[in-house]
Design a protein around this motif. Structure first.
Motif, PDB file in Angstrom:
ATOM      1  N   ILE A   1       0.109 -25.348 -48.690  1.00  0.00           N
ATOM      2  CA  ILE A   1      -1.152 -26.078 -48.770  1.00  0.00           C
ATOM      3  C   ILE A   1      -1.961 -25.613 -49.971  1.00  0.00           C
ATOM      4  N   LEU A   2      -1.980 -24.320 -50.212  1.00  0.00           N
ATOM      5  CA  LEU A   2      -2.729 -23.799 -51.363  1.00  0.00           C
ATOM      6  C   LEU A   2      -2.093 -24.229 -52.683  1.00  0.00           C
ATOM      7  N   ILE A   3      -0.764 -24.264 -52.750  1.00  0.00           N
ATOM      8  CA  ILE A   3      -0.089 -24.767 -53.958  1.00  0.00           C
ATOM      9  C   ILE A   3      -0.422 -26.239 -54.154  1.00  0.00           C
ATOM     10  N   GLY A   4      -0.385 -27.019 -53.068  1.00  0.00           N
ATOM     11  CA  GLY A   4      -0.745 -28.443 -53.155  1.00  0.00           C
ATOM     12  C   GLY A   4      -2.183 -28.628 -53.610  1.00  0.00           C
ATOM     13  N   ALA A   5      -3.099 -27.816 -53.076  1.00  0.00           N
ATOM     14  CA  ALA A   5      -4.503 -27.906 -53.492  1.00  0.00           C
ATOM     15  C   ALA A   5      -4.661 -27.519 -54.960  1.00  0.00           C
ATOM     16  N   GLY A   6      -3.955 -26.492 -55.392  1.00  0.00           N
ATOM     17  CA  GLY A   6      -4.015 -26.086 -56.792  1.00  0.00           C
ATOM     18  C   GLY A   6      -3.467 -27.160 -57.720  1.00  0.00           C
ATOM     19  N   LEU A   7      -2.342 -27.751 -57.335  1.00  0.00           N
ATOM     20  CA  LEU A   7      -1.774 -28.839 -58.139  1.00  0.00           C
ATOM     21  C   LEU A   7      -2.718 -30.035 -58.177  1.00  0.00           C
TER      22      LEU A   7
ATOM     23  N   LEU B   1       3.982 -34.020 -57.107  1.00  0.00           N
ATOM     24  CA  LEU B   1       4.257 -32.678 -56.587  1.00  0.00           C
ATOM     25  C   LEU B   1       3.193 -32.228 -55.588  1.00  0.00           C
ATOM     26  N   SER B   2       1.952 -32.476 -55.923  1.00  0.00           N
ATOM     27  CA  SER B   2       0.863 -32.093 -55.027  1.00  0.00           C
ATOM     28  C   SER B   2       0.975 -32.815 -53.692  1.00  0.00           C
ATOM     29  N   ASN B   3       1.228 -34.104 -53.743  1.00  0.00           N
ATOM     30  CA  ASN B   3       1.376 -34.878 -52.504  1.00  0.00           C
ATOM     31  C   ASN B   3       2.549 -34.367 -51.667  1.00  0.00           C
ATOM     32  N   LEU B   4       3.643 -34.016 -52.332  1.00  0.00           N
ATOM     33  CA  LEU B   4       4.795 -33.489 -51.599  1.00  0.00           C
ATOM     34  C   LEU B   4       4.469 -32.163 -50.914  1.00  0.00           C
ATOM     35  N   PHE B   5       3.792 -31.266 -51.640  1.00  0.00           N
ATOM     36  CA  PHE B   5       3.418 -29.983 -51.036  1.00  0.00           C
ATOM     37  C   PHE B   5       2.470 -30.183 -49.859  1.00  0.00           C
ATOM     38  N   LEU B   6       1.499 -31.073 -50.035  1.00  0.00           N
ATOM     39  CA  LEU B   6       0.519 -31.271 -48.967  1.00  0.00           C
ATOM     40  C   LEU B   6       1.110 -32.017 -47.772  1.00  0.00           C
ATOM     41  N   ALA B   7       1.994 -32.951 -48.012  1.00  0.00           N
ATOM     42  CA  ALA B   7       2.551 -33.744 -46.912  1.00  0.00           C
ATOM     43  C   ALA B   7       3.636 -32.997 -46.144  1.00  0.00           C
ATOM     44  N   HIS B   8       4.448 -32.213 -46.836  1.00  0.00           N
ATOM     45  CA  HIS B   8       5.600 -31.572 -46.193  1.00  0.00           C
ATOM     46  C   HIS B   8       5.470 -30.055 -46.076  1.00  0.00           C
ATOM     47  N   GLY B   9       4.303 -29.541 -46.424  1.00  0.00           N
ATOM     48  CA  GLY B   9       4.108 -28.089 -46.349  1.00  0.00           C
ATOM     49  C   GLY B   9       4.116 -27.597 -44.913  1.00  0.00           C
ATOM     50  N   THR B  10       4.717 -26.422 -44.718  1.00  0.00           N
ATOM     51  CA  THR B  10       4.795 -25.838 -43.380  1.00  0.00           C
ATOM     52  C   THR B  10       4.124 -24.478 -43.311  1.00  0.00           C
ATOM     53  N   HIS B  11       3.525 -24.049 -44.405  1.00  0.00           N
ATOM     54  CA  HIS B  11       2.910 -22.732 -44.455  1.00  0.00           C
ATOM     55  C   HIS B  11       1.628 -22.821 -45.283  1.00  0.00           C
ATOM     56  N   LEU B  12       0.756 -21.870 -45.096  1.00  0.00           N
ATOM     57  CA  LEU B  12      -0.513 -21.831 -45.827  1.00  0.00           C
ATOM     58  C   LEU B  12      -0.296 -21.843 -47.337  1.00  0.00           C
ATOM     59  N   VAL B  13       0.725 -21.157 -47.799  1.00  0.00           N
ATOM     60  CA  VAL B  13       1.003 -21.102 -49.238  1.00  0.00           C
ATOM     61  C   VAL B  13       1.297 -22.500 -49.781  1.00  0.00           C
TER      62      VAL B  13
END
Length: 191
Positions: free
Chosen positions: A163-169, A149-161
């Motif tokens: 990236i922060l969710i990916g960092a938190g995960l 999940l973290s990798n998905l948020f960080l790789a495909h994220g399009t907004h600051l939120v």
């Protein structure tokens, strides 16, 4: 092949090498300490004795086939799982660069690291309590799911939120998996 591909390949090779180094260091550190203590006792007992082994000879003994064969099957399973897990691992620089790419601001770097480390700190103790009550396999499986999940948020994220969710995960998975893998190595390397 561009410089980014070369850097990615080099980073993966370095990460694998560093992971193997850390595992070998962790496992063999106790053995090296025992050999060193033995050498010190011999040297203190008879300072003029020249029959003591050198440090290089002591390392050859530590890295012998007999020592590796004496480790349990469960230990090697933990090492393989750790190796596979480390393939999905990356440094905090990736989060920082992704955050900068998405927002275009340098100020995102401290925020991502604060989110990651804060969640790792807040979750580590409660998860430690769960480790004692539930199967390690279940918790490791959940940790691997959080990594995905973290990798998905960080790789495909399009907004600051994102990236922060990916960092938190990523911080949560560090609290879940890193300490558990170290504990499993310690439990399974006892002869």
């Amino acid at each position: 092949m561009n410089i980014g591909d070369v850097g990615t390949a080099f980073g993966i090779i370095c990460a694998i090498g560093y992971g193997v180094y850390r595992v070998l260091r962790w496992v063999l550190l106790e053995e090296i300490n025992q050999k060193t203590d033995r050498l010190v006792k011999i040297m203190v007992k008879d300072k003029e004795a020249h029959h003591t082994r050198s440090f290089k000879e002591g390392l050859k003994t530590v890295f012998s086939k007999a020592n590796f064969k004496s480790l349990k099957h469960q230990y090697w399973c933990v090492i393989v799982i750790s190796f596979l897990f480390m393939l999905s691992n990356y440094s905090g620089a990736f989060m920082i660069l992704q955050g900068k790419k998405i927002t275009g601001q340098d100020s995102i770097a401290p925020l991502t690291m604060i989110v990651q480390n804060s969640l790792a700190m807040l979750v580590a103790y409660p998860l430690g309590r769960l480790f004692d009550r539930y199967s390690h396999r279940v918790i490791l499986g959940c940790g691997f799911a959080v990594v995905i999940l973290s990798n998905l948020f960080l790789a495909h994220g399009t907004h600051l939120v994102h990236i922060l969710i990916g960092a938190g995960l990523w911080g949560i998975q560090m609290a879940m998996t890193q300490s558990l893998l170290v504990a499993l190595v310690a439990i399974n390397c006892v002869r």
